[in-house]
Write an enzyme that holds these catalytic residues in place. Structure first.
Site, PDB file in Angstrom:
ATOM      1  CG  ASP A 152      -2.261   1.338   0.984  1.00 22.02           C
ATOM      2  OD1 ASP A 152      -1.456   2.202   1.647  1.00 22.02           O
ATOM      3  OD2 ASP A 152      -3.039   0.974   0.859  1.00 22.02           O
ATOM      4  CG  ASN A 159      -4.135  11.290  -5.176  1.00 19.02           C
ATOM      5  OD1 ASN A 159      -3.973  11.749  -5.709  1.00 19.02           O
ATOM      6  ND2 ASN A 159      -5.365   9.982  -5.047  1.00 19.02           N
ATOM      7  CG  ASP A 207      -4.477   8.749 -11.933  1.00 15.46           C
ATOM      8  OD1 ASP A 207      -5.535   9.996 -12.722  1.00 15.46           O
ATOM      9  OD2 ASP A 207      -5.473   8.337 -11.262  1.00 15.46           O
ATOM     10  CD  GLU A 254      -4.260   4.230  -1.222  1.00 14.26           C
ATOM     11  OE1 GLU A 254      -4.724   4.718  -0.334  1.00 14.26           O
ATOM     12  OE2 GLU A 254      -5.066   4.364  -1.860  1.00 14.26           O
TER      13      GLU A 254
END
Length: 578
Positions: free
Chosen positions: A449, A457, A466, A493
């Site tokens: 993770d 983000n 992305d 993620e």
């Protein structure tokens, strides 16, 4: 027998050129009729070929529409999950493209195809209306969460601060502090709800609102008759307005989730179902056309063969008749010369003009040769058209197989990272588990993770997020190169790697190499402790015979190890307890 013999005798009294003319006229009529029939048959085959081409194009449009609907549903889900405006614009563009495909599908189509296309157009319009409502609900929800809820919370906090500045008694101060704690809990539960959409958190919010109202009632009881009543009344109205703003935002969230997960999903399924039925009907129509063309081809070949036999019999019969009509005058002339050679002096007259008739015969043979050449050219043209038609059928069949393969790949691949998606990963995991069970092999699962990815983000934006996911995916591909190894995006993620015939020690080593590789990418992350993107890893390994009931228990162990890695500081590899 008298009839045919008498006819032959009357035919032999015709002049030779008339006999040749009559014979070739019969052959020409038969050959012309055969050529006309074959021309009509070839024209009919060409018409079927054009119809086959049109139907195959409609099949491709049906597959194209199905592909666009899958992309459209994925974009709408991405918009809901991330609030990405670019995804909404892409979804609108996909809708326009789907409408264009439907319009093409209705052009030059049969009535049943138009009806089915009309049904799909209705469902597509319903999908478009639902998506427009989803965008409106999402915008209203964002407005509420970003503006209205924050404003109400700030107002309520100011009212509490104003009241706290004016009181002195210890009991009121304690109640005010409990009000502040309740407000903080409401804010925390509200924020957690919009991150997880857990309805239990809304119940907590309502409970804290009721608790705040109870505290305000206690304060009102303590300060009855003094100047604080108006301020306490405003505080009570403020907490209710705060609750109303939260509940409206919750309702908006539930509304657009219902539209996406129920209404839009149902419309997408119906369009895909209608597209499958349309494609199946068109394929059946193509099979009918293929069978029709094959039948007509065989029929043309059979009739050409029969016509050739008839022509051959006519030629042989007429040749025999004409041969006899020519041989007779020649034999008569030979008899005359033999009689003259014997010295007979009686005048002998011949009824035949031998030289003139032989010249006519030479011209007639040339006409026959030309007619035969025309027949051969017609047969060659038929074989050429038949070969072209078979080649086109093969090409269309190959195109349909390629389209099916593309749809299969789309259903297995995560569109953002290019890795396998979760559904395909679970399919492969089940297969590898059975292989390990049969061969007593060890199976290793690595879960990872990305650390502080939400903060990444928030700071750099979703496009950068992305790109970060794509960089992580490329790094995973470099470390999962064996034939039975697989890397997949597990969700958000989170990524997962499966290693066949690999124990926990080897899995930990590979996870550590991946962790170092991700750190070496040097992707800037100001909100991370080491100012770059890192990841936490959980590793679990085992054999099916060692007490595991399913592969998902192995995943659960890897997930628990990942959680431990997160809790102990992140950017590390933790192996599950064996």
């Amino acid at each position: 027998m008298e009839g045919p013999i008498a006819g032959m005798r009357r035919f032999s009294h015709w002049r030779l050129k008339n006999r040749l003319f009559a014979g070739f006229m019969v052959i020409g009529l038969v050959g012309g009729g055969l050529a006309l029939f074959m021309g009509l048959a070839i024209s009919n085959i060409y018409t079927d070929f054009r119809r086959f081409t049109l139907v195959s194009e409609q099949v491709e449009l049906g597959y194209d529409l199905a592909t666009k609907m899958v992309v459209l549903q994925r974009l709408s889900e991405k918009f809901i999950q991330e609030g990405d405006r670019f995804s909404a614009d892409q979804a609108d563009l996909a809708l326009e493209q789907a409408e264009t495909v439907l319009a093409k599908l209705e052009d030059d189509a049969s009535e049943p195809i138009r009806r089915r296309a009309g049904i799909m157009a209705v469902h597509l319009d319903n999908f478009q209306q639902a998506f427009a409502e989803v965008k409106r609900q999402r915008e209203r929800q964002n407005q509420l969460t970003n503006d209205a809820i924050h404003a109400e919370a700030e107002l309520h906090g100011k009212l509490i601060d104003s009241f706290a500045a004016r009181i002195l008694d210890a009991e009121s101060v304690a109640l005010v502090e409990r009000l502040r704690i309740s407000l903080l809990q409401i804010e925390g539960f509200t924020r957690d709800y919009f991150d997880s959409l857990d309805n239990a958190l809304i119940r907590e919010v309502k409970g804290n609102v009721r608790h705040s109202q109870a505290l305000l009632q206690q304060l009102q009881a303590l300060h009855q008759g003094d100047s604080f009543n108006e301020l306490l009344t405003r505080m009570d109205a403020s907490i209710l307005a705060y609750e109303e703003a939260i509940l409206e935002a919750v309702q908006r969230s539930r509304g657009y989730l219902f539209l996406v997960n129920v209404v839009m999903a149902a419309e997408t399924y119906e369009i895909l179902y209608q597209s499958d039925r349309l494609t199946e009907k068109l394929r059946q129509e193509m099979l009918v056309i293929e069978e029709s063309v094959d039948h007509k081809r065989q029929l043309v070949f059979l009739l050409a063969l029969i016509g050739s036999v008839i022509m051959l019999l006519l030629i042989v019969g007429l040749s025999y008749a004409l041969g006899r009509s020519i041989a007779t005058p020649i034999e008569n002339l030979a008899g005359i010369f033999r009689r003259l050679a014997r010295g007979e002096t009686a005048p002998i007259k011949s009824d035949y003009e031998v030289g003139y008739e032989l010249q006519e015969l030479s011209r007639a043979s040339e006409v026959f040769r030309e007619k035969n050449a025309e027949t051969q050219q017609l047969l060659a043209r038929y074989r050429e058209i038949s070969g072209v038609l078979e080649e086109k059928v093969k090409e269309r069949t190959q195109a349909l197989e390629e389209a099916n393969q593309q749809l299969k790949e789309l259903s297995r691949t995560d569109g953002l990272t290019g890795l396998a998606n979760r559904r395909y990963f679970e399919e492969i995991l089940g297969r590898e588990w059975l292989t390990a069970q049969r061969n007593d092999l060890s199976l290793t699962v690595i879960m990872l993770d990305i650390d502080y990815f939400k903060a990444f983000n928030d700071r750099y934006g979703h496009p950068a997020g992305d790109q970060c996911l794509r960089e992580v995916a490329r790094e995973l591909k470099q470390h999962a190169r064996r034939g039975n190894d697989m890397a997949a995006r597990y969700g958000g993620e989170e990524f997962i790697v499966i290693l066949q015939d690999s124990d926990q020690k080897a899995g930990v080593a590979i996870a550590e190499r991946i962790r170092c590789g991700l750190e070496a990418l040097d992707i800037a992350h100001e909100d991370a402790p080491i100012k770059k993107v890192t990841a936490s890893f959980g590793v679990a390994a085992g054999k099916p015979a060692e007490g595991f009931n399913s592969a998902f228990e192995l995943i659960k162990q890897a997930d628990d190890a990942l959680y431990q890695a997160k809790q102990t500081g992140r950017n590390r590899v933790v192996a599950a307890a064996t």
